[in-house]
Design a protein around this motif. Structure first.
Motif, mmCIF file in Angstrom:
data_model
loop_
_atom_site.group_PDB
_atom_site.id
_atom_site.type_symbol
_atom_site.label_atom_id
_atom_site.label_comp_id
_atom_site.label_asym_id
_atom_site.label_seq_id
_atom_site.Cartn_x
_atom_site.Cartn_y
_atom_site.Cartn_z
ATOM 1 N N ASP A 81 0.828 -1.218 0.000
ATOM 2 C CA ASP A 81 0.000 0.000 0.000
ATOM 3 C C ASP A 81 0.854 1.256 0.000
ATOM 4 O O ASP A 81 0.558 2.224 -0.685
ATOM 5 C CB ASP A 81 -0.912 0.027 1.235
ATOM 6 N N GLY B 128 3.845 1.690 -1.064
ATOM 7 C CA GLY B 128 4.855 1.805 -2.110
ATOM 8 C C GLY B 128 4.410 2.583 -3.331
ATOM 9 O O GLY B 128 5.199 2.823 -4.242
ATOM 10 N N LEU B 129 3.141 2.997 -3.355
ATOM 11 C CA LEU B 129 2.642 3.792 -4.483
ATOM 12 C C LEU B 129 3.492 5.063 -4.607
ATOM 13 O O LEU B 129 3.843 5.660 -3.597
ATOM 14 C CB LEU B 129 1.197 4.168 -4.176
ATOM 15 N N PRO B 130 3.840 5.479 -5.827
ATOM 16 C CA PRO B 130 4.696 6.667 -5.961
ATOM 17 C C PRO B 130 3.962 7.952 -5.588
ATOM 18 O O PRO B 130 3.385 8.628 -6.430
ATOM 19 C CB PRO B 130 5.101 6.659 -7.439
ATOM 20 N N PHE C 27 7.122 6.172 -13.009
ATOM 21 C CA PHE C 27 5.811 6.020 -12.366
ATOM 22 C C PHE C 27 5.475 4.534 -12.306
ATOM 23 O O PHE C 27 4.560 4.051 -12.988
ATOM 24 C CB PHE C 27 4.746 6.782 -13.157
ATOM 25 N N SER C 28 6.252 3.826 -11.558
ATOM 26 C CA SER C 28 6.070 2.381 -11.434
ATOM 27 C C SER C 28 6.667 1.954 -10.104
ATOM 28 O O SER C 28 7.026 2.800 -9.278
ATOM 29 C CB SER C 28 6.774 1.659 -12.587
ATOM 30 N N ALA C 29 6.813 0.653 -9.948
ATOM 31 C CA ALA C 29 7.342 0.151 -8.673
ATOM 32 C C ALA C 29 8.865 0.151 -8.627
ATOM 33 O O ALA C 29 9.439 -0.140 -7.574
ATOM 34 C CB ALA C 29 6.838 -1.266 -8.451
ATOM 35 N N VAL D 24 10.792 2.057 -5.753
ATOM 36 C CA VAL D 24 10.569 1.451 -4.437
ATOM 37 C C VAL D 24 11.208 0.068 -4.356
ATOM 38 O O VAL D 24 11.796 -0.294 -3.339
ATOM 39 C CB VAL D 24 9.048 1.391 -4.139
ATOM 40 N N SER E 48 -4.674 5.473 -4.101
ATOM 41 C CA SER E 48 -4.474 5.283 -5.533
ATOM 42 C C SER E 48 -5.403 6.165 -6.352
ATOM 43 O O SER E 48 -5.020 6.660 -7.408
ATOM 44 C CB SER E 48 -4.652 3.813 -5.903
ATOM 45 N N THR F 51 -4.121 9.734 -6.277
ATOM 46 C CA THR F 51 -2.887 9.787 -7.055
ATOM 47 C C THR F 51 -3.195 9.778 -8.548
ATOM 48 O O THR F 51 -2.627 10.552 -9.325
ATOM 49 C CB THR F 51 -1.989 8.579 -6.707
ATOM 50 N N ALA F 52 -4.111 8.903 -8.950
ATOM 51 C CA ALA F 52 -4.471 8.809 -10.375
ATOM 52 C C ALA F 52 -5.005 10.144 -10.872
ATOM 53 O O ALA F 52 -4.688 10.583 -11.983
ATOM 54 C CB ALA F 52 -5.510 7.707 -10.583
ATOM 55 N N PHE G 96 -2.117 12.740 -11.157
ATOM 56 C CA PHE G 96 -1.275 12.425 -12.322
ATOM 57 C C PHE G 96 -2.006 12.784 -13.620
ATOM 58 O O PHE G 96 -1.397 13.291 -14.568
ATOM 59 C CB PHE G 96 -0.887 10.944 -12.314
ATOM 60 N N ILE H 80 1.489 -2.305 -7.632
ATOM 61 C CA ILE H 80 1.594 -0.855 -7.830
ATOM 62 C C ILE H 80 1.149 -0.474 -9.239
ATOM 63 O O ILE H 80 0.481 0.553 -9.440
ATOM 64 C CB ILE H 80 3.029 -0.371 -7.503
ATOM 65 N N ASP H 81 1.487 -1.298 -10.226
ATOM 66 C CA ASP H 81 0.999 -1.027 -11.580
ATOM 67 C C ASP H 81 -0.524 -1.058 -11.612
ATOM 68 O O ASP H 81 -1.170 -0.253 -12.302
ATOM 69 C CB ASP H 81 1.562 -2.060 -12.573
ATOM 70 N N LEU I 133 -1.895 2.066 -10.104
ATOM 71 C CA LEU I 133 -1.728 3.235 -10.975
ATOM 72 C C LEU I 133 -2.643 3.172 -12.203
ATOM 73 O O LEU I 133 -2.774 4.161 -12.925
ATOM 74 C CB LEU I 133 -0.261 3.359 -11.423
#
Lengths: 659, 138
Positions: free
Chosen positions: A139, A141-143, A210-212, A215, A536, A539-540, A543, B45-46, B49
């Motif tokens: 949870d 780890g979302l950027p 913008f990915s994992a 992290v 999320s 964040t979406a 972005f 995470i993908d 997003l």
């Protein structure tokens, strides 16, 4: 996972593997085939050395205007180690042909030998360590984290431009009553070594920021730092516990328990991974490795380890200024401890250290460091004289030191109490008093305790809670080794009588209480640190709004966003790539009231009171024409005004344009 | 693969695995556990997003900044299927309509340029009566 995501993930793992390969080739070149390193040490040293090779190669390439691409980064990682490895193999073949020996020696009787139960315990602890961190990061780890966003901006800049960045930003300044943006001024807080590895991974794997992957990279660094501490603990335990029939591997397992699954979510563990505190995480990997290499150099009189320690220290200097400063104090602490514990051997110790330094490998490492520092590039914080701001009398209440309670809170009560107890008890335990390992632990833990509790004793002017986060590793080491060595007090003497006055059953009860308390304390810390549900959706939206605006920007647009209520706002700059300071930001409200550090007020006024004269003056003089805010907090003042159009509306973000 | 070949293959695998030093096996398992965790985090995470997965929101914006004539768009990432819009200015309704928009779709709605001065507002309402509005000050 879609096919494209699968491919980029595989490329990401491949990119990480290259770091290990680079470092492994360097180790192989230094030590030969039969080397005195355990597999665990090989793994952690390989990665750290790979980071160093990459950093220095890319800095050199950047200085020669060689653009950074996937191919050039591959060369940066592998070229120099390959050449050194080739030279080594050539030398070994020549030595075999002429019948001469090489300096390649395998270690006899490794302290990492483990029984079946010990191996099982290792697997269980490691699995729990990784599992708990994964739960947290799934949870958290979302950027969205601010620090990670700032760092990834610079990494993206390096990857996109193919050049080294200039760490600078514009500030809002007032001159003769008129507000304007200054020319870019250097920033000391960012150091190149924090950003090159991420840029390299992005170029090698093609992965989006913008990915994992950011992290996941920090996750690996954190796990390797845990493994490094385990390796250090085993080596220390082999130094003074093995003769008392305490298995060094078991001692390492106690330390692994204190630093792995217990307190897994605290700073500087998972929280720093999700928060993107890059420099601190690399510091926590490099510091135990540097101490391990110096310890082995001193104990085994092997100058190659000293060379590794010098190289890693130099790498750390180009990665994180605070960790480098901590390392210097730790060195001083260790030196003082060695002199205090071995006063009669100080002369012999000085000679041994001198001989080690005046050996080929360390001399080459020092020469490389000296030439690179003077002829290629020096760390930005040296160039901007940032050192002056860290040394001196504490200038704010947050820099006057922590209390014992705060240290206990930061490091965990179990680690803090056992760690400090270990320091005190060890003075009464003769074998430890004559052990270099104890001197190292005392120096490391003691130096950090002084820096955290009494910074004015060492003229330190840095936020004390930052220093406090470095305490968890030495305290975990001390606590774990104390727990592992307690059974020694119950060993029978040669005449069959117990060596201790404590009855065995009482002792067993005490051990169980101790372990129970530590487990409860560490687990409770985890429980209290579980992140709330991910953001999320917010964040979406942020972005999406950033993408919308970035595709419709004019060259003279100036954009201001809010940091207090917008999620992932620090990541917005990655959509625009117009400078670290773009967009401008309304920071935390308390910063505008800080009397020790007066700030411009325009970024506050333009969002909080855009219609009042002061706010309008800021808009007119700066030329800000775009605003991003969270409508739940900051919509009303713009809706009332006929000077602003709302051009974008989501649930958690509005964009306004000033006409 | 028949039983004998399978047994022979397993036997070779086990004997090779036994020759791996325990320390190497432990270190390899450590790295393997990291790769598995990283793969999970990457997938999670993908997915987080992904603008559509598990999300319920829609946004409206002008297709071109400061330009009414280029129209506006509704981008839907919710289960709502129909959106009603109203364009108003100078106290009058200038245009209105209902558009179907599937999840993940973006629909641009053209507007004819208006000579009305002052604020021109576009209000969009979904099936749950949730409203959002954007406006242009002219």
């Amino acid at each position: 996972m879609t096919d494209i995501h699968m491919i980029t993930f595989i490329l990401f793992i491949f990119a990480l593997a290259l770091f290990f390969l680079s470092g492994w080739m360097l180790l192989r070149a230094m030590f030969g085939v039969r080397h005195p390193l355990s597999v665990f040490e090989m793994v952690v040293f390989s990665f750290a050395l790979g980071v160093g090779v990459l950093d220095f190669s890319m800095i050199y390439m950047g200085g020669r205007d060689i653009p950074f691409t996937g191919m050039s980064v591959l060369l940066a990682l592998l070229a120099v180690p390959l050449v050194l490895l080739a030279l080594r193999i050539g030398y070994e073949r020549f030595a075999r042909h002429t019948g001469k020996g090489t300096d390649s020696v395998r270690e006899k009787g490794s302290p990492f030998s483990a029984s079946h139960n010990e191996r099982l315990a290792f697997l269980l602890i490691v699995a729990l360590t990784i599992f708990l961190r994964t739960i947290f990061l799934s949870d958290a780890g979302l950027p969205t984290a601010t620090d990670l966003g700032h760092h990834m901006y610079w990494s993206k800049l390096i990857a996109d431009s193919g050049t080294l960045p200039e760490y600078a930003k514009r500030e809002i300044v007032t001159h003769d009553g008129t507000v304007s943006l200054s020319d870019p001024e250097p920033i000391a807080d960012f150091i190149i070594g924090e950003h090159l590895p991420f840029a390299a991974i992005a170029l090698l794997s093609g992965d989006s920021f913008f990915s994992a992957f950011p992290v996941n990279t920090l996750f690996l660094v954190n796990l390797l730092s845990v493994l490094a501490l385990f390796a250090l603990a085993v080596r220390f335990a082999a130094g003074f516990l093995a003769e008392h029939r305490v298995s060094p591997f078991s001692a390492g397992l106690f330390v692994l328990l204190f630093v792995g699954p217990l307190f897994a979510f605290s700073s500087p563990e998972s929280k720093f991974v999700s928060g993107g505190v890059v420099g601190n995480l690399f510091g926590n990997l490099f510091i135990p490795l540097i101490l391990l290499s110096l310890f082995r150099a001193l104990r085994e009189r092997d100058s190659r380890f000293l060379a590794i320690g010098i190289f890693l220290s130099f790498t750390l200097a180009y990665t994180h200024h605070l960790s480098s400063l901590v390392l210097l104090f730790v060195f001083a602490g260790i030196l003082l401890s060695l002199l205090a514990l071995f006063p009669r051997e100080s002369g012999a110790l000085a000679k041994r250290i001198g001989r080690l330094f005046l050996s080929p490998y360390p001399l080459v490492a020092l020469a490389f460091a000296g030439i690179f520092f003077t002829a290629v590039a020096m760390p930005t914080y040296i160039e901007t004289s940032a050192v002056d701001t860290a040394i001196g009398a504490p200038s704010k209440s947050t820099r006057t030191g922590l209390s014992f309670f705060q240290v206990s809170d930061a490091s965990g009560a179990a680690r803090a109490s056992l760690g400090i107890a270990a320091i005190l008890l060890a003075f009464f335990f003769r074998p430890s008093r004559s052990s270099a390992a104890f001197a190292f632990m005392l120096g490391w833990g003691g130096a950090l305790l002084v820096m955290a509790l009494r910074p004015h004793w060492v003229f330190l002017d840095i936020p004390s809670n930052r220093i406090g986060t470095y305490l968890s590793f030495p305290l975990a080491l001390l606590a774990g080794l104390l727990a592992a060595s307690l059974p020694i007090f119950l060993r029978t003497a040669g005449n069959g009588r117990p060596a201790s006055f404590i009855p065995a059953r009482l002792f067993l009860f005490g051990m169980l209480v101790l372990l129970g308390f530590s487990t409860w304390n560490g687990s409770a810390d985890n429980q209290s640190s579980l992140p709330s549900a991910g953001k999320s959706k917010e964040t979406a939206e942020v972005f999406h709004a950033s993408e919308y605006l970035a595709s419709r920007m004019a060259p003279d647009d100036l954009f201001l966003k809010d940091h207090n209520y917008l999620v992932a706002d620090a990541w917005m700059k990655l959509f625009f790539m117009r400078g670290y300071d773009y967009p401008l930001s309304r920071g935390f409200f308390k910063r505008y009231e800080d009397e020790t550090k007066p700030r411009e007020q325009c970024t506050l006024l333009m969002i909080s009171t855009p219609n009042l004269p002061d706010g309008r003056k800021c808009f007119d003089e700066l030329g800000v024409n775009l605003i991003a805010v969270n409508p739940a907090y900051d919509a009303a003042q713009f809706e009332k005004s006929s000077s602003f159009s709302r051009i974008y509306a989501g649930d958690h973000i509005h964009l306004y344009e000033r006409k | 693969m028949n039983g004998n070949k399978y047994r022979a293959l397993m036997s070779r695998f086990v004997s090779r695995a036994k020759r791996i030093a325990p320390e190497t096996a432990l270190a390899s398992l450590f790295l393997a556990l990291f790769v598995v965790s990283a793969a999970f985090l990457s997938w999670k995470i993908d997915r987080d997003l992904d603008p559509d997965y598990g999300k319920e929101y829609w946004v409206i914006a002008f297709e071109e900044r400061g330009e009414l004539s280029s129209g506006f768009f509704i981008e839907n990432h919710s289960d709502e299927a129909e959106f009603t819009y109203t364009v108003s200015g100078g106290g009058e309704t200038l245009a209105s309509g209902t558009v179907p928009i599937a999840r993940g779709e973006k629909r641009i709605i053209d507007l004819s340029a208006s000579d009305i001065a002052g604020r021109v507002t576009i209000t969009v309402e979904d099936g749950q009566k949730k409203k959002k509005s954007i406006y242009l000050e002219r």
